[in-house]
Every structure is written in C-alpha cells, then in structure tokens.
Scaffold this active site. Structure first.
Site, PDB file in Angstrom:
ATOM      1  N   CYS A 125      18.538   2.708  -4.564  1.00  6.39           N
ATOM      2  CA  CYS A 125      17.741   3.196  -5.711  1.00  6.39           C
ATOM      3  C   CYS A 125      18.303   4.474  -6.319  1.00  6.39           C
ATOM      4  O   CYS A 125      17.948   4.836  -7.439  1.00  6.39           O
ATOM      5  CB  CYS A 125      16.292   3.419  -5.297  1.00  6.39           C
ATOM      6  SG  CYS A 125      15.467   1.909  -4.775  1.00  6.39           S
ATOM      7  N   ASN A 148       9.478  -1.504  -9.452  1.00  7.43           N
ATOM      8  CA  ASN A 148      10.666  -0.769  -8.988  1.00  7.43           C
ATOM      9  C   ASN A 148      11.902  -1.634  -9.222  1.00  7.43           C
ATOM     10  O   ASN A 148      12.079  -2.658  -8.562  1.00  7.43           O
ATOM     11  CB  ASN A 148      10.496  -0.433  -7.510  1.00  7.43           C
ATOM     12  CG  ASN A 148      11.637   0.398  -6.956  1.00  7.43           C
ATOM     13  OD1 ASN A 148      12.681   0.540  -7.588  1.00  7.43           O
ATOM     14  ND2 ASN A 148      11.446   0.932  -5.764  1.00  7.43           N
ATOM     15  N   HIS A 196      12.976   8.189 -10.771  1.00  7.54           N
ATOM     16  CA  HIS A 196      13.096   6.817 -10.289  1.00  7.54           C
ATOM     17  C   HIS A 196      11.680   6.243 -10.214  1.00  7.54           C
ATOM     18  O   HIS A 196      10.758   6.899  -9.737  1.00  7.54           O
ATOM     19  CB  HIS A 196      13.752   6.809  -8.909  1.00  7.54           C
ATOM     20  CG  HIS A 196      13.656   5.480  -8.230  1.00  7.54           C
ATOM     21  ND1 HIS A 196      14.001   4.302  -8.865  1.00  7.54           N
ATOM     22  CD2 HIS A 196      13.241   5.136  -6.979  1.00  7.54           C
ATOM     23  CE1 HIS A 196      13.807   3.294  -8.025  1.00  7.54           C
ATOM     24  NE2 HIS A 196      13.344   3.773  -6.885  1.00  7.54           N
TER      25      HIS A 196
HETATM   26  N1  ACO Z   1      -1.793  -6.625  -0.974  1.00  8.08           N
HETATM   27  C1  ACO Z   1      -2.868  -6.454  -0.225  1.00  8.08           C
HETATM   28  N2  ACO Z   1      -2.862  -5.844   0.960  1.00  8.08           N
HETATM   29  C2  ACO Z   1      -1.696  -5.385   1.403  1.00  8.08           C
HETATM   30  C3  ACO Z   1      -0.491  -5.531   0.664  1.00  8.08           C
HETATM   31  C4  ACO Z   1      -0.595  -6.202  -0.562  1.00  8.08           C
HETATM   32  N3  ACO Z   1       0.487  -6.392  -1.352  1.00  8.08           N
HETATM   33  N4  ACO Z   1       0.514  -4.981   1.357  1.00  8.08           N
HETATM   34  C5  ACO Z   1      -0.011  -4.485   2.488  1.00  8.08           C
HETATM   35  N5  ACO Z   1      -1.349  -4.717   2.508  1.00  8.08           N
HETATM   36  C6  ACO Z   1      -2.303  -4.348   3.546  1.00  8.08           C
HETATM   37  C7  ACO Z   1      -1.657  -4.199   4.898  1.00  8.08           C
HETATM   38  O1  ACO Z   1      -1.550  -5.432   5.544  1.00  8.08           O
HETATM   39  C8  ACO Z   1      -2.607  -3.262   5.579  1.00  8.08           C
HETATM   40  O2  ACO Z   1      -3.722  -3.987   6.011  1.00  8.08           O
HETATM   41  P1  ACO Z   1      -4.401  -3.661   7.435  1.00  8.08           P
HETATM   42  O3  ACO Z   1      -4.890  -2.264   7.309  1.00  8.08           O
HETATM   43  O4  ACO Z   1      -5.448  -4.698   7.520  1.00  8.08           O
HETATM   44  O5  ACO Z   1      -3.293  -3.808   8.416  1.00  8.08           O
HETATM   45  C9  ACO Z   1      -3.070  -2.340   4.453  1.00  8.08           C
HETATM   46  O6  ACO Z   1      -2.810  -3.064   3.246  1.00  8.08           O
HETATM   47  C10 ACO Z   1      -2.309  -1.023   4.429  1.00  8.08           C
HETATM   48  O7  ACO Z   1      -0.916  -1.298   4.521  1.00  8.08           O
HETATM   49  P2  ACO Z   1       0.157  -0.172   4.532  1.00  8.08           P
HETATM   50  O8  ACO Z   1       1.520  -0.751   4.560  1.00  8.08           O
HETATM   51  O9  ACO Z   1      -0.215   0.839   5.570  1.00  8.08           O
HETATM   52  O10 ACO Z   1      -0.101   0.432   3.082  1.00  8.08           O
HETATM   53  P3  ACO Z   1       0.249   1.826   2.523  1.00  8.08           P
HETATM   54  O11 ACO Z   1      -0.992   2.549   2.229  1.00  8.08           O
HETATM   55  O12 ACO Z   1       1.312   2.517   3.322  1.00  8.08           O
HETATM   56  O13 ACO Z   1       0.910   1.402   1.125  1.00  8.08           O
HETATM   57  C11 ACO Z   1       3.038   1.227   0.083  1.00  8.08           C
HETATM   58  C12 ACO Z   1       2.085   0.629   1.116  1.00  8.08           C
HETATM   59  C13 ACO Z   1       2.429   1.051  -1.294  1.00  8.08           C
HETATM   60  C14 ACO Z   1       4.355   0.488   0.146  1.00  8.08           C
HETATM   61  C15 ACO Z   1       3.227   2.701   0.404  1.00  8.08           C
HETATM   62  O14 ACO Z   1       3.607   2.891   1.730  1.00  8.08           O
HETATM   63  C16 ACO Z   1       4.212   3.349  -0.462  1.00  8.08           C
HETATM   64  O15 ACO Z   1       3.968   3.581  -1.635  1.00  8.08           O
HETATM   65  N6  ACO Z   1       5.378   3.749   0.067  1.00  8.08           N
HETATM   66  C17 ACO Z   1       6.405   4.391  -0.697  1.00  8.08           C
HETATM   67  C18 ACO Z   1       7.609   3.623  -0.626  1.00  8.08           C
HETATM   68  C19 ACO Z   1       8.010   3.037  -1.923  1.00  8.08           C
HETATM   69  O16 ACO Z   1       7.432   3.155  -2.971  1.00  8.08           O
HETATM   70  N7  ACO Z   1       9.106   2.384  -1.812  1.00  8.08           N
HETATM   71  C20 ACO Z   1       9.689   1.755  -2.895  1.00  8.08           C
HETATM   72  C21 ACO Z   1      11.069   1.438  -2.540  1.00  8.08           C
HETATM   73  S1  ACO Z   1      11.859   2.832  -1.999  1.00  8.08           S
HETATM   74  C22 ACO Z   1      12.340   3.619  -3.259  1.00  8.08           C
HETATM   75  O17 ACO Z   1      12.519   3.089  -4.295  1.00  8.08           O
HETATM   76  C23 ACO Z   1      12.467   5.033  -3.051  1.00  8.08           C
END
Ligand code: ACO
Length: 327
Positions: free
Chosen positions: A117, A284, A254
């Site tokens: 990225c 993204n 980004h």
């Molecule tokens: N729809 C519904 N529920 C979902 C989804 C979905 N698409 N994905 C995960 N869940 C559920 C999980 O199963 C979990 O359920 P549980 O509590 O019953 O186990 C719950 O939602 C929470 O899941 P987490 O993975 O802990 O969710 P989190 O709050 O961490 O959010 C996310 C995930 C959005 C990816 C977050 O971690 C984030 O924004 N990270 C930043 C990384 C990023 O943006 N990366 C992009 C690529 S990297 C880059 O470009 C820099």
C-alpha cells in the site's frame, strides 16, 4: 540556489465499470456481513471490481492516459514509467513495460516497485530522485491494483475492505530555489520494518509456493501501527522542510480506513474539509489509492497552484512513507 525540482503536472484515475455496494457483498457474494458493519468500522460503502481479463496494466494505462491529457503532455514526452503494484499481470515483463507498450512508447525505461500500500509513495520517491539527477525528464508514476484476485473471498474480515483501480501522475523536471515555497516535490520519506511482515501479507508467490497466494491481515495490529507511524512520518517530512501542521493545505492519505484517516486529521490539527477522502467510494485500492484520490481531488478543482499537499501511506512489509508536494 537554483536546483532541480520534480513537478506534478497532472493526475489521472481509472475505476473498473463494475461497482459493488456493501449490500451486494451479502446478497450476491454470499458473505456474512452487512452495510452497517462495514460502514461503521471502515467508512467503505462500495468498491469497484475488475472485469474478467481486466489487468493491472490495462487499468494503469487508462489512468496514465487521463493524467497525460490533464497535464497537456504528449505520450511521446514520457521517458520513464514507474509502476507500484502488488498485483502485476505477471512476474515479468514488468507491468510498467506492458504499460509502456500499451501507450506506444519505445524509448526510455519502465519498471515496477513492490511496497504494497506504500508503493505509490515509494515510486514517487524514486521518480523524484531520478528526475533530480537527470536520469529522466518526464515520468509516469502509476499505482494499479486488482486486489479482487488476491482476496480470500471466504474471509469476511479482509475481503470487504479492498477494491480495484488505478491512479497515475505525470512528473516533470522543473526548477526551484531549494526553498519550501518551491513548486514540486519538496521531499519524500520512506521507512520499512520487516519484523512486522506477518501482520499483513500475501501468503504465497512465484518464488515460494509457486502460486500467487492470498491476502492475510491481522487488522487490529495493523491499525495499532498505522496512526502512530503515519503521524511520525508526516511530522518528519514537515520538519525536514521547516514547515508545520498549519502549512498543510491538503492531506491526501492512503485510503484504507476512515477511522485511520480521521485520526490522522486530528493528529495534524487539520479540519475535516482539508482531508481528501475517497475510501467510501473506492475502498482500499492499495498502491492506487493515493493517485486515485489525487485524481479525484484534481478533477473537482480542489487543489490549486501553490497548495501544499501531504501524502502518506502504510502497508505490508511493514512499509510506510510520506511526501510533501507543492502544486
Ligand atoms: N462483517 C461482519 N462482521 C465481521 C466482518 C464483516 N465483514 N469482519 C469481521 N466481523 C466480525 C468478527 O468475526 C468479529 O466477530 P466476533 O466478535 O463474533 O468474533 C467482530 O466482527 C470483530 O472483528 P475484528 O476483526 O476484531 O474487528 P475490528 O474491530 O478489529 O475491525 C478492521 C476489523 C475493520 C479490519 C479493523 O481491524 C481495521 O480497521 N484495521 C485496520 C487495518 C486496515 O484498514 N487495513 C487495511 C489494509 S492495510 C493498509 O492498507 C494499511
């Protein structure tokens, strides 16, 4: 003292025709997710997905054509093409060389850069260095990605986050006085730290598994690194030019996640309207996200001559970086 500066002469973008809103991921792709979950956690509302056979090179060529047209520069002036991509058409020829051929260019050189990225910031940094040392005079810097082909569509934690697309800028040789009031790329700042390689990766490749592999991400871990590293690298860029938060006219981050983008805006004391946000429409698009956002802002006439624009990105590697550009 007179010195060479690399000017951004034009920005272009390309998005595949097919647009998939969040609701369709559940309804058509059978993913157990909802519009609410995706919007609340990421700000993403839709993404574009490449048609079968539509490649990184085809999309990159389309973005490059628009950038050249907006810059009013003929294809024949281009003497370097640098492409940032994690989803090349093939290991070789480089996607950049394929784009060179598609644009009908037979002089100069073309090559790819792999920094996930952060790829566009890396590519811009290389183009800037080559222009300032006289190795090129008119470079196309392109980010182009078909992440839809490296996603695990059974993993709802990652497949909802990404989209396909391409963005390009034309970088030309100009002159400045070595001051922060100069037009052009003022400086670029690159970092990587392979100790964090396993929190965001593609789990295969031509030289390891023989296949392409799929994207894997520990989302929370990536989030934790993102805001602190991005804020630090933008501050590093400002300090290198004797500038402060108040000098930034536009932040073009980004586009991974609205929460990361908003946190960055707060860290830099920027009002919301000074931050270019396209993640809602594009999701993204990895190395394509910054040039696509630039093309979008430029197309709306938002960025004016003399505006100081800060670019920043973080991605797999980990890699991260920033650039300051005066338009
Ligand atoms: N729809 C519904 N529920 C979902 C989804 C979905 N698409 N994905 C995960 N869940 C559920 C999980 O199963 C979990 O359920 P549980 O509590 O019953 O186990 C719950 O939602 C929470 O899941 P987490 O993975 O802990 O969710 P989190 O709050 O961490 O959010 C996310 C995930 C959005 C990816 C977050 O971690 C984030 O924004 N990270 C930043 C990384 C990023 O943006 N990366 C992009 C690529 S990297 C880059 O470009 C820099």
């Amino acid at each position: 003292m007179a010195m060479m500066r690399s000017l951004i002469a034009g920005c272009g973008g390309y998005l595949p025709e097919r647009c998939v809103p969040n609701a369709a991921l559940a309804a058509e792709f059978g993913i157990e997710t909802s519009d609410e979950w995706i919007v609340e956690r990421t700000g993403i509302r839709q993404r574009h997905i490449a048609a079968p056979g539509e490649t990184a090179s085809a999309m990159g060529s389309a973005a490059a054509r628009q950038a050249l047209e907006r810059a009013g520069i003929e294809v024949s002036a281009v003497d370097a093409i640098i492409v940032a991509t994690a989803t090349p058409d093939s290991a070789f020829p480089a996607t950049a060389v394929r784009i060179q051929q598609q644009l009908g260019i037979t002089r100069g050189f073309a090559f790819d850069i792999a920094a996930a990225c952060t790829g566009f910031v890396y590519a811009l940094s290389v183009a800037d260095a080559m222009i300032r040392t006289g190795q090129a005079r008119c470079a196309l810097v392109i980010g182009t990605e078909v992440f839809s082909r490296i996603l695990d569509w059974t993993d709802r934690g990652t497949c909802v986050l990404f989209g396909d697309g391409a963005g390009a800028v034309v970088v030309t040789a100009g002159e400045g006085e070595g001051k922060s009031t100069d037009r052009g790329i003022l400086s670029t700042h690159l970092h990587s730290d392979g100790r964090h390689g396993d929190i965001l990766l593609v789990d295969g490749g031509a030289g390891s598994t023989g296949g392409t592999g799929l994207l894997r991400m520990a989302g929370k871990e990536v989030f934790r690194h993102a805001v602190s590293k991005l804020a630090a690298v933008v501050d590093e860029a400002l300090a290198a030019n004797g500038l402060g938060h108040g000098d930034i006219r536009w932040l073009v981050p980004h586009q991974a996640n609205l929460r990361i983008i908003e946190a960055m805006g707060r860290k830099l004391n920027l009002p919301r309207e000074r931050v270019v946000v396209t993640v809602g429409q594009h999701a993204n698009t990895s190395a394509a996200s910054i040039p696509l956002a630039l093309a979008d802002a430029a197309g709306r006439g938002m960025i004016e001559r003399g505006d100081l624009v800060a670019l920043e990105a973080i991605g797999g590697g980990l890699t991260w970086g920033a650039a300051l550009v005066r338009f």
